[in-house]
Enzyme design. Structure first.
Site, short mmCIF file in Angstrom:
data_model
loop_
_atom_site.label_atom_id
_atom_site.label_comp_id
_atom_site.label_asym_id
_atom_site.label_seq_id
_atom_site.Cartn_x
_atom_site.Cartn_y
_atom_site.Cartn_z
N GLU A 99 15.80 -21.14 -24.40
CA GLU A 99 15.17 -20.78 -25.68
C GLU A 99 15.37 -21.89 -26.69
O GLU A 99 16.44 -22.49 -26.76
CB GLU A 99 15.80 -19.47 -26.17
CG GLU A 99 15.20 -18.92 -27.43
CD GLU A 99 15.76 -17.52 -27.79
OE1 GLU A 99 16.01 -16.70 -26.88
OE2 GLU A 99 15.99 -17.29 -28.98
N ASP A 101 14.84 -22.29 -30.74
CA ASP A 101 14.70 -21.34 -31.85
C ASP A 101 14.60 -21.91 -33.24
O ASP A 101 15.48 -22.68 -33.63
CB ASP A 101 16.04 -20.59 -31.93
CG ASP A 101 16.00 -19.22 -31.40
OD1 ASP A 101 14.95 -18.61 -31.39
OD2 ASP A 101 17.10 -18.75 -31.01
N GLU A 103 14.65 -19.92 -36.87
CA GLU A 103 14.69 -18.60 -37.53
C GLU A 103 14.83 -18.84 -39.02
O GLU A 103 15.67 -19.63 -39.45
CB GLU A 103 15.87 -17.75 -37.05
CG GLU A 103 15.70 -17.26 -35.64
CD GLU A 103 16.76 -16.23 -35.22
OE1 GLU A 103 17.47 -15.69 -36.10
OE2 GLU A 103 16.86 -16.00 -34.01
N ASP A 126 24.93 -20.35 -28.64
CA ASP A 126 26.10 -20.82 -29.39
C ASP A 126 25.96 -22.27 -29.82
O ASP A 126 26.93 -23.02 -29.80
CB ASP A 126 27.40 -20.69 -28.56
CG ASP A 126 27.70 -19.24 -28.22
OD1 ASP A 126 27.34 -18.36 -29.02
OD2 ASP A 126 28.29 -18.99 -27.14
N GLU A 128 24.31 -23.28 -32.90
CA GLU A 128 23.60 -23.12 -34.16
C GLU A 128 23.74 -24.32 -35.08
O GLU A 128 24.83 -24.87 -35.25
CB GLU A 128 24.14 -21.89 -34.92
CG GLU A 128 23.96 -20.57 -34.21
CD GLU A 128 25.07 -20.25 -33.22
OE1 GLU A 128 25.96 -21.11 -33.00
OE2 GLU A 128 25.05 -19.14 -32.64
N ARG A 268 35.94 -22.29 -34.47
CA ARG A 268 35.21 -21.56 -33.45
C ARG A 268 35.48 -22.10 -32.05
O ARG A 268 35.29 -21.39 -31.06
CB ARG A 268 33.72 -21.71 -33.78
CG ARG A 268 32.85 -20.85 -32.98
CD ARG A 268 31.47 -20.92 -33.60
NE ARG A 268 30.49 -20.45 -32.66
CZ ARG A 268 29.19 -20.65 -32.80
NH1 ARG A 268 28.75 -21.32 -33.86
NH2 ARG A 268 28.36 -20.19 -31.93
#
Ligand SMILES: *[C@@H]1O[C@H](CO)[C@@H](O)[C@H](O)[C@H]1NC(C)=O
Ligand SMILES: *[C@@H]1O[C@H](CO)[C@@H](O)[C@H](O)[C@H]1NC(C)=O
Length: 280
Positions: A99, A101, A103, A126, A128, A268
């Protein structure tokens, strides 16, 4: 002889040859959900999605693509769009999907939209990166493009690259190259997370919310019956990479408009950043 070809025929033939046939929404897309909230207007030149308190809406391309340069102009939900998300992406099928993306996370009137991007390979995302834009994306149409070829993926806004995801299979990072993808888009309510992390809820007194689309253009390899066909003319995009001027623009966006980068989020990834972070 020339009298057999009027100018319309010649223009049509030209478009077919160079693969420039600018999209018509009736021809290229299906409205997939929304109970009438997604509409194709003006003889296929315009598509609108809307969202109200009971439902959003979405559409997808009839074709599946395996590599391409895809452009679409979007005009996002104006005014108080907090809580709404307009997603525009390429996606393959199945559990190990790929995918790419875009958004758009809405905001209160006067506060900036967040453009959220991600790349999934074999079902894992994961990755982003988020941006603020250098213009108001609700005032006018702007072009959002995905260049996807065997060398990498480039996200662009009005021709300015904002993100690059290189093919780094050589160092063990999966890259989308075997699964055909459809172009999909939807407008929905995500006020549990979208605006300031979910603090700001959708104000339904402003509904219905509407996003508009026009000037779809796909210079792409269309996947049918298990095979991808790209034609042979006008295929420069298939080997295109960022030249040094484009790399300069990419750095300008990343230095001035990027508000989140997973490759910069050490909390993270306490065990170390994903491999592509050191190479991209
Ligand atoms: C909304 O506006 C606030 C304040 O300027 C900003 O911090 C935030 O990134 C914006 N976008 C979203 C989706 O919350
Ligand atoms: C990167 O991390 C630093 C330190 O935590 C932070 O100040 C900066 O805003 C981050 N940049 C991005 C684009 O996330």
């Amino acid at each position: 002889m020339a009298s057999y070809f009027d100018s319309t025929t010649l223009i049509l033939v030209f478009c077919l040859i160079v693969g420039l046939a600018t999209g018509n929404f009736v021809q290229d897309f299906d409205i997939t959900w929304g109970d009438g909230r997604g509409k194709i207007l003006n003889n296929g030149d315009l598509l609108t999605l809307s969202l109200d308190q009971s439902l959003g809406s979405g559409f997808q391309s009839k074709n599946m693509y395996l590599f391409g340069k895809i452009d679409m102009q979007l005009k996002l939900v104006p005014g108080n769009s907090a809580g709404t998300v307009t997603a525009y992406y390429l996606r393959s099928q199945g559990d190990a999907w790929d995918e790419i993306d875009f958004e758009f996370l809405g905001n209160l009137t006067g506060d900036p939209y967040t453009l959220h991007t991600n790349v999934y390979t074999q079902g894992k995302g994961d990755r982003e990166q988020q941006f603020h834009l250098w213009f108001d994306p609700t005032a006018d149409f702007h072009t959002y493009s995905i260049l996807w070829n065997p060398q990498g993926i480039v996200f662009s806004v009005d021709g300015t690259p904002i993100r690059e995801f290189k093919n780094l299979e050589a160092i063990g990072v999966p890259f989308p190259k075997n699964q055909p993808m459809r172009l999909e888009s939807s407008l929905w309510n995500a006020d549990d997370w979208a605006t300031r992390g979910g603090l700001i809820k959708t104000d339904w007194s402003n509904a219905p919310f509407t996003a508009s689309y026009r000037n779809f253009n796909a210079n792409a390899c269309v996947f049918t019956n298990g095979k991808s066909s790209c034609g042979s003319i006008g295929m420069g995009w298939l080997t295109q990479e960022l030249d040094s001027a484009s790399q300069g623009k990419l750095r300008w966006v990343q230095n001035n408009f990027m508000i989140y980068n997973y490759c910069n989020d050490s909390k993270r990834f306490p065990q170390g950043f994903p491999k592509e972070c050191s190479a991209n």
